[in-house]
Write an enzyme that holds these catalytic residues in place. Structure first.
Site, PDB file in Angstrom:
ATOM      1  N   LYS A 185      48.763  31.249  56.441  1.00 31.47           N
ATOM      2  CA  LYS A 185      48.839  30.504  55.175  1.00 31.47           C
ATOM      3  C   LYS A 185      49.167  31.462  54.031  1.00 31.47           C
ATOM      4  O   LYS A 185      49.094  32.692  54.204  1.00 31.47           O
ATOM      5  CB  LYS A 185      47.526  29.767  54.908  1.00 31.47           C
ATOM      6  CG  LYS A 185      46.320  30.662  54.741  1.00 31.47           C
ATOM      7  CD  LYS A 185      45.046  29.832  54.621  1.00 31.47           C
ATOM      8  CE  LYS A 185      43.831  30.710  54.606  1.00 31.47           C
ATOM      9  NZ  LYS A 185      42.857  30.396  53.608  1.00 31.47           N
ATOM     10  N   MET A 239      54.268  45.192  33.000  1.00 34.51           N
ATOM     11  CA  MET A 239      54.880  44.200  33.896  1.00 34.51           C
ATOM     12  C   MET A 239      55.767  44.866  34.954  1.00 34.51           C
ATOM     13  O   MET A 239      55.797  44.462  36.110  1.00 34.51           O
ATOM     14  CB  MET A 239      55.709  43.211  33.072  1.00 34.51           C
ATOM     15  CG  MET A 239      56.169  42.006  33.873  1.00 34.51           C
ATOM     16  SD  MET A 239      57.251  40.936  32.931  1.00 34.51           S
ATOM     17  CE  MET A 239      56.161  40.309  31.674  1.00 34.51           C
ATOM     18  N   TYR A 258      50.328  50.769  26.884  1.00 33.54           N
ATOM     19  CA  TYR A 258      49.779  49.690  26.063  1.00 33.54           C
ATOM     20  C   TYR A 258      48.306  49.946  25.769  1.00 33.54           C
ATOM     21  O   TYR A 258      47.534  50.312  26.657  1.00 33.54           O
ATOM     22  CB  TYR A 258      49.906  48.346  26.790  1.00 33.54           C
ATOM     23  CG  TYR A 258      51.312  47.809  26.818  1.00 33.54           C
ATOM     24  CD1 TYR A 258      51.986  47.501  25.632  1.00 33.54           C
ATOM     25  CD2 TYR A 258      51.965  47.594  28.021  1.00 33.54           C
ATOM     26  CE1 TYR A 258      53.285  47.011  25.659  1.00 33.54           C
ATOM     27  CE2 TYR A 258      53.253  47.090  28.053  1.00 33.54           C
ATOM     28  CZ  TYR A 258      53.905  46.803  26.862  1.00 33.54           C
ATOM     29  OH  TYR A 258      55.179  46.308  26.889  1.00 33.54           O
ATOM     30  N   ARG A 282      31.764  23.044  50.895  1.00 34.38           N
ATOM     31  CA  ARG A 282      33.079  22.997  50.264  1.00 34.38           C
ATOM     32  C   ARG A 282      33.890  21.862  50.883  1.00 34.38           C
ATOM     33  O   ARG A 282      34.440  21.030  50.191  1.00 34.38           O
ATOM     34  CB  ARG A 282      33.774  24.361  50.465  1.00 34.38           C
ATOM     35  CG  ARG A 282      35.039  24.539  49.701  1.00 34.38           C
ATOM     36  CD  ARG A 282      35.616  25.925  49.875  1.00 34.38           C
ATOM     37  NE  ARG A 282      36.047  26.191  51.251  1.00 34.38           N
ATOM     38  CZ  ARG A 282      36.737  27.263  51.634  1.00 34.38           C
ATOM     39  NH1 ARG A 282      37.064  28.197  50.750  1.00 34.38           N
ATOM     40  NH2 ARG A 282      37.101  27.429  52.892  1.00 34.38           N
TER      41      ARG A 282
HETATM   42  C1  LIG Z   1      39.322  27.546  57.494  1.00 34.41           C
HETATM   43  C2  LIG Z   1      39.745  28.967  57.554  1.00 34.41           C
HETATM   44  N1  LIG Z   1      39.738  29.612  58.722  1.00 34.41           N
HETATM   45  C3  LIG Z   1      40.116  30.907  58.822  1.00 34.41           C
HETATM   46  C4  LIG Z   1      40.514  31.618  57.716  1.00 34.41           C
HETATM   47  C5  LIG Z   1      40.876  33.076  57.873  1.00 34.41           C
HETATM   48  O1  LIG Z   1      39.922  33.859  57.226  1.00 34.41           O
HETATM   49  P1  LIG Z   1      40.035  35.456  57.186  1.00 34.41           P
HETATM   50  O2  LIG Z   1      41.275  35.740  56.429  1.00 34.41           O
HETATM   51  O3  LIG Z   1      38.823  35.904  56.475  1.00 34.41           O
HETATM   52  O4  LIG Z   1      40.120  35.883  58.601  1.00 34.41           O
HETATM   53  C6  LIG Z   1      40.510  30.995  56.477  1.00 34.41           C
HETATM   54  C7  LIG Z   1      40.876  31.759  55.275  1.00 34.41           C
HETATM   55  O5  LIG Z   1      40.484  31.559  54.185  1.00 34.41           O
HETATM   56  C8  LIG Z   1      40.117  29.632  56.392  1.00 34.41           C
HETATM   57  O6  LIG Z   1      40.119  28.987  55.212  1.00 34.41           O
END
Ligand SMILES: Cc1ncc(COP(=O)(O)O)c(C=O)c1O
Length: 365
Positions: free
Chosen positions: A35, A303, A255, A130
């Site tokens: 992701k 930047m 800066y 969550r």
């Molecule tokens: C539901 C879920 N599983 C697995 C992961 C992977 O976690 P990590 O990057 O700490 O291994 C995430 C990451 O946020 C997650 O949201």
């Protein structure tokens, strides 16, 4: 290439880290979590390299999954946050996506869609509060999913809030809650472990692990580098010295004139800035390397540029020298610490601006 800023991504390191995750939990199948653009490493490039080997990929949302399918990825893909709109279920069926499911609306919309989904990962809220259903509701959802005739298999999934902290009892409590839910359901596969849990906790045998950050060679634990926990860092962010000048003791830089020279020394300007993803909040003293020697940030991050000095004032930086911002001997975790954040954030905040270069193993760099 004009601007000398390059993010070099070692795809072989990511594959080796995936294999390492599986070795640590040998009874489990493993997702490769890609992701957020594979944590800034390039989801398409990373997934193409891993596609033949992984059991499945995991992304946050359907648009990330569709982009992978369109790039030719054939492995199963799990949507970790499930669908956001009912129409997405039809798209899941079309592309063969697996999905997490965590609330009644998603269940209703799945039933209304009549879509056929091979695997649903029912999310249990075991204490993070969550996403997910509680342990009393989980068996009801499992029964509804099975009765719908739309779902091939239901897996029970949860996520830890404190797996990176070995002294915190929360993980044990979450595991116990998970086991209670699992027993009340009966025969069901489990998926609980992120990187920290894969590396340090005893998680249920079989089922699915979900390594993310460890695939990229970054430690999920505070104050420990990826290398120190047996991982191969995958990204090296490097640039060059584009200007130098002699500072007199007391000269102030950048800066806000936020750096003051303690003594006469040479200051180097380097082509990287917060417009590339280098953290603006990195403090004076943030480590880096110039021409293989220890150096550090000296002045506020702009930047497009940073100003830096050698740790040893006697070693003068020179035009065109290679600068490693992180990777290699400069742990991204340490840079993150100087910026008041974590390695996860630094890599996922990388922008499209640096030149990305993909290599397969250290030999090809
Ligand atoms: C539901 C879920 N599983 C697995 C992961 C992977 O976690 P990590 O990057 O700490 O291994 C995430 C990451 O946020 C997650 O949201």
């Amino acid at each position: 290439m004009a601007r000398p800023l390059t993010a070099t991504v070692d795809l072989e390191a990511i594959l080796q880290n995936y294999r390492y995750a599986k070795k640590l939990q040998p009874t489990c199948k493993a997702f490769a979590v890609v992701k957020s653009n594979a944590y800034g490493h390039g989801a398409v490039e990373v997934s193409r390299y891993l596609d033949e080997e992984v059991d499945a990929f995991a992304v946050a949302a359907i648009e990330e999954a569709v982009a992978l399918r369109e790039a030719g990825i054939v492995s199963p893909i799990l949507l970790l946050e499930g669908v956001f709109e009912g129409e997405e279920w039809a798209l899941c069926e079309k592309h063969g996506f697996w999905s997490a499911l965590e609330n009644a609306q998603q269940l209703d919309e799945l039933q209304a869609s009549h879509a056929k989904i091979e695997k649903i990962f029912l999310k249990l809220d075991s204490g993070m509060h969550r996403l997910g259903v509680d342990k009393e509701t989980a068996p009801v959802f499992v029964a509804a999913l099975k009765d719908s005739g739309q779902v091939g298999e239901v897996v029970l999934m949860t996520h830890f809030s404190c797996a990176d902290d070995l002294s915190d009892l929360a993980t044990m409590q979450q595991l116990a809650y998970f086991e209670q839910a699992r027993q009340s359901i009966g025969d069901i596969e489990a998926s609980v472990a992120n990187s920290a849990a894969i590396m340090k906790w005893s998680v249920p045998e079989g089922g699915w692990i979900r390594p993310g950050i460890m695939l990229y060679g970054i430690s999920p634990f505070a104050e420990v580098s990826g290398r120190a926990v047996g991982l191969r860092p995958a990204m090296t962010l490097s640039s060059k010295v584009i200007s130098t000048r002699k500072l007199k003791q007391g000269d102030r830089v950048g800066y806000g004139l936020g750096y003051v020279a303690e003594e006469d020394h040479v200051l180097a300007t380097v082509a990287v800035g917060y417009g590339d993803g280098y953290p603006r909040h990195a403090e004076n003293g943030t480590p880096l390397q110039i021409d293989g020697k220890p150096a550090c940030l000296a002045g506020r991050v702009s930047m497009d540029m940073i100003t830096v000095r050698m740790q040893d004032f006697a070693a003068e930086p020179a035009m065109g020298q290679e600068v490693v911002l992180w990777g290699g001997d400069v742990p991204v975790e340490e840079v993150a610490d100087y910026a008041g954040t974590i390695g996860y954030e630094l890599v996922t905040r990388m922008t499209a601006r640096p030149h990305y270069r993909y290599v397969r193993g250290e030999d090809s760099q």
